[in-house]
Design an enzyme around this catalytic site. Structure first.
Site, PDB file in Angstrom:
ATOM      1  N   GLY A  19     -10.164  -0.797   0.274  1.00 27.57           N
ATOM      2  CA  GLY A  19      -9.869   0.109   1.375  1.00 27.57           C
ATOM      3  C   GLY A  19     -10.839   0.131   2.534  1.00 27.57           C
ATOM      4  O   GLY A  19     -10.549   0.722   3.577  1.00 27.57           O
ATOM      5  N   CYS A  74      14.150 -11.474  19.227  1.00 27.26           N
ATOM      6  CA  CYS A  74      15.069 -10.522  19.851  1.00 27.26           C
ATOM      7  C   CYS A  74      14.921  -9.131  19.245  1.00 27.26           C
ATOM      8  O   CYS A  74      15.831  -8.627  18.575  1.00 27.26           O
ATOM      9  CB  CYS A  74      16.499 -11.038  19.712  1.00 27.26           C
ATOM     10  SG  CYS A  74      16.653 -12.674  20.438  1.00 27.26           S
ATOM     11  N   TYR A 110      -3.608  -9.586   5.582  1.00 28.30           N
ATOM     12  CA  TYR A 110      -2.277  -9.049   5.867  1.00 28.30           C
ATOM     13  C   TYR A 110      -1.665  -9.737   7.091  1.00 28.30           C
ATOM     14  O   TYR A 110      -0.950  -9.125   7.875  1.00 28.30           O
ATOM     15  CB  TYR A 110      -2.328  -7.513   6.021  1.00 28.30           C
ATOM     16  CG  TYR A 110      -3.007  -6.855   4.841  1.00 28.30           C
ATOM     17  CD1 TYR A 110      -2.347  -6.749   3.626  1.00 28.30           C
ATOM     18  CD2 TYR A 110      -4.325  -6.402   4.916  1.00 28.30           C
ATOM     19  CE1 TYR A 110      -2.980  -6.206   2.511  1.00 28.30           C
ATOM     20  CE2 TYR A 110      -4.959  -5.859   3.809  1.00 28.30           C
ATOM     21  CZ  TYR A 110      -4.290  -5.763   2.613  1.00 28.30           C
ATOM     22  OH  TYR A 110      -4.918  -5.238   1.515  1.00 28.30           O
TER      23      TYR A 110
HETATM   24  C1  LIG Z   1      -3.967  -3.219  -1.175  1.00 28.70           C
HETATM   25  C2  LIG Z   1      -4.819  -2.840  -2.319  1.00 28.70           C
HETATM   26  C3  LIG Z   1      -6.183  -3.121  -2.307  1.00 28.70           C
HETATM   27  C4  LIG Z   1      -6.899  -3.777  -1.148  1.00 28.70           C
HETATM   28  O1  LIG Z   1      -7.016  -2.936  -0.056  1.00 28.70           O
HETATM   29  P1  LIG Z   1      -7.906  -3.366   1.206  1.00 28.70           P
HETATM   30  O2  LIG Z   1      -7.730  -2.269   2.159  1.00 28.70           O
HETATM   31  O3  LIG Z   1      -7.373  -4.652   1.707  1.00 28.70           O
HETATM   32  O4  LIG Z   1      -9.318  -3.483   0.731  1.00 28.70           O
HETATM   33  C5  LIG Z   1      -6.934  -2.795  -3.431  1.00 28.70           C
HETATM   34  N1  LIG Z   1      -6.357  -2.199  -4.503  1.00 28.70           N
HETATM   35  C6  LIG Z   1      -5.039  -1.901  -4.538  1.00 28.70           C
HETATM   36  C7  LIG Z   1      -4.484  -1.262  -5.746  1.00 28.70           C
HETATM   37  C8  LIG Z   1      -4.233  -2.209  -3.451  1.00 28.70           C
HETATM   38  O5  LIG Z   1      -2.943  -1.903  -3.489  1.00 28.70           O
END
Ligand SMILES: *Cc1c(COP(=O)(O)O)cnc(C)c1O
Length: 419
Positions: free
Chosen positions: A240, A343, A372
């Protein structure tokens, strides 16, 4: 810090001119820097140097390219996977099964079975029902599946609604107030080695406060579970951590994050697990595009580029900002909207933004596209699937080919009864 810099007036990825890649591979194209990926992997690990025993699992969904996964495997990273396909990729890239964590709210019976077949290290369970299913499958094979229970701590991550996962109304994990009861019931099941708890509250976090609040709640849960007699050896703190998409953004560094983690988790006496994705891959990649033409508009000109929302979805689905730069900037700037050929009105990368002046046939990049980015690409409007290139010093390789519409058509079939 990344390795996409101007040299002699031309943007380079490490020591390779992006214009050379455009000439050889064409556009649009994703370009990754090995040195940047390795640097980010190292810096994240170093940030956690005071956090005791740790396990790092790269979030494969942020960038599942096999070459990227190989680089992270070589850096000692395992993988956080959310599907059977990602599990196959992590193994194919050389990650050890034991270093793989399987997350996701909808793991199917087939995927749980695949995880057991491959001997992965840990399942992060997102419901009591999933735990029951995994226990039943594992017990029928005479096995014991290592697992944690993912908890929803009801913390607002303060990020975009579509990438928040830790509020009470989100679909992920079990509510923290019922977690002890669910944990108690699941821990009794044959076939399950329920050894800890997991959490992940969202992505692109710009501030440590929600994470600290979340981890503090996890610390309380940990002591409640231990008081109830459960042996807890693993706590998965998720991913995150945000990255700067705009030059002026300044999200917490891995060092700041690690210091907070070390402080909050002091005395937990567990293996701490982490699932970073964006913070490793985000600024390790750019998407390069070529200007098709400039079209006059009412408020500002449109720069129509050969990349579109199908190649980089984030602006269309999250209103995301990707910094645009010319590959050979003249020093002049212009106010323009940068749009793709698709489009849809949501096929827009920048709205009336001050950007490097470009004209027909010029090359430009969107920065911070390593996470992403390519993984969300699709072939809408029957466009080719965008290729990926990895740069290493003065050499580069195509690590994902452009998939042409003819290849995709070859997998479609018109039934005889229509002929
Ligand atoms: C998407 C996700 C992550 C990675 O999140 P980032 O923001 O890219 O670090 C880690 N754990 C879980 C369970 C996720 O769904």
């Amino acid at each position: 810090m990344d390795h996409f810099q101007l040299k002699d007036g031309v943007l380079h990825a490490e020591d390779v001119a992006l214009s050379d890649i455009a000439e050889q591979v064409g556009t649009p194209v994703y370009v990754y820097s090995r040195a940047t990926l390795e640097r980010h992997a190292r810096v994240f690990r170093e940030g956690l140097k005071d956090a005791g025993k740790i396990h790092l699992a790269f979030a494969v969904k942020s960038n599942p390219n096999l070459a990227v996964l190989k680089i992270l495997a070589n850096q000692g990273y395992g993988a956080d996977v959310v599907s059977g396909g990602e599990l196959e990729r992590a193994l194919a890239a050389g990650m050890k099964a034991d270093d793989i964590v399987f997350s996701g709210v909808g793991k199917s019976r087939a995927e749980l079975t695949l995880g057991l077949d491959k001997g992965i290290g840990q399942f992060n369970l997102e419901s009591e029902e999933e735990g029951q299913m995994l226990a039943e499958i594992a017990a029928s094979r005479g096995e014991n599946a290592s697992a944690t229970l993912r908890v929803n701590p009801d913390v607002d991550a303060g990020t975009h609604a579509k990438i928040s996962t830790g509020k009470a109304e989100n679909k992920f994990g079990v509510a923290i107030d019922v977690a002890p009861d669910i944990f108690a019931r699941l821990s009794k099941l044959e076939g399950l080695n329920l050894r800890g708890v997991a959490v992940h509250i969202g992505s692109q976090l710009q501030n440590l406060d929600p994470l600290e609040k979340c981890y503090t709640r996890m610390g309380q849960l940990l002591s409640d579970l231990r008081s109830a007699g459960h042996a807890i050896t693993h706590v998965d703190l998720g991913g995150g951590l945000g990255v700067p998409y705009k030059p002026e953004e300044n999200p917490p560094s891995p060092a700041d994050y690690g210091a907070m983690v070390a402080r909050v988790t002091e005395g937990w006496d567990v293996t701490l697990m982490f699932e970073p994705g964006r913070v490793i891959a985000g600024n390790s990649g750019v998407m390069m595009t070529q200007v098709i033409r400039i079209k006059p508009g009412v408020n500002s000109d449109f720069v129509i580029v050969d990349a579109a929302m199908n190649d980089l979805m984030r602006p269309a689905i999250y209103d995301a900002w990707h910094h645009f730069e010319a590959v050979q900037p003249t020093g002049d700037s212009m106010t323009a909207s940068i749009v793709g050929p698709i489009c849809e009105s949501s096929d827009i990368f920048a709205k009336e933004r001050e950007v490097d002046r470009v004209q027909t046939d010029d090359l430009g990049i969107f920065r911070t596209a390593g996470a992403y980015g390519a993984t969300m690409a699709n072939t809408y409007n029957s466009r080719p699937l965008v290729p990926e290139v990895l740069v290493d010093g003065d050499k580069y390789a195509v690590v994902a080919e452009r998939i042409e519409p003819s290849t995709i058509m070859a997998a479609e079939h018109v039934p005889d009864w229509l002929k």
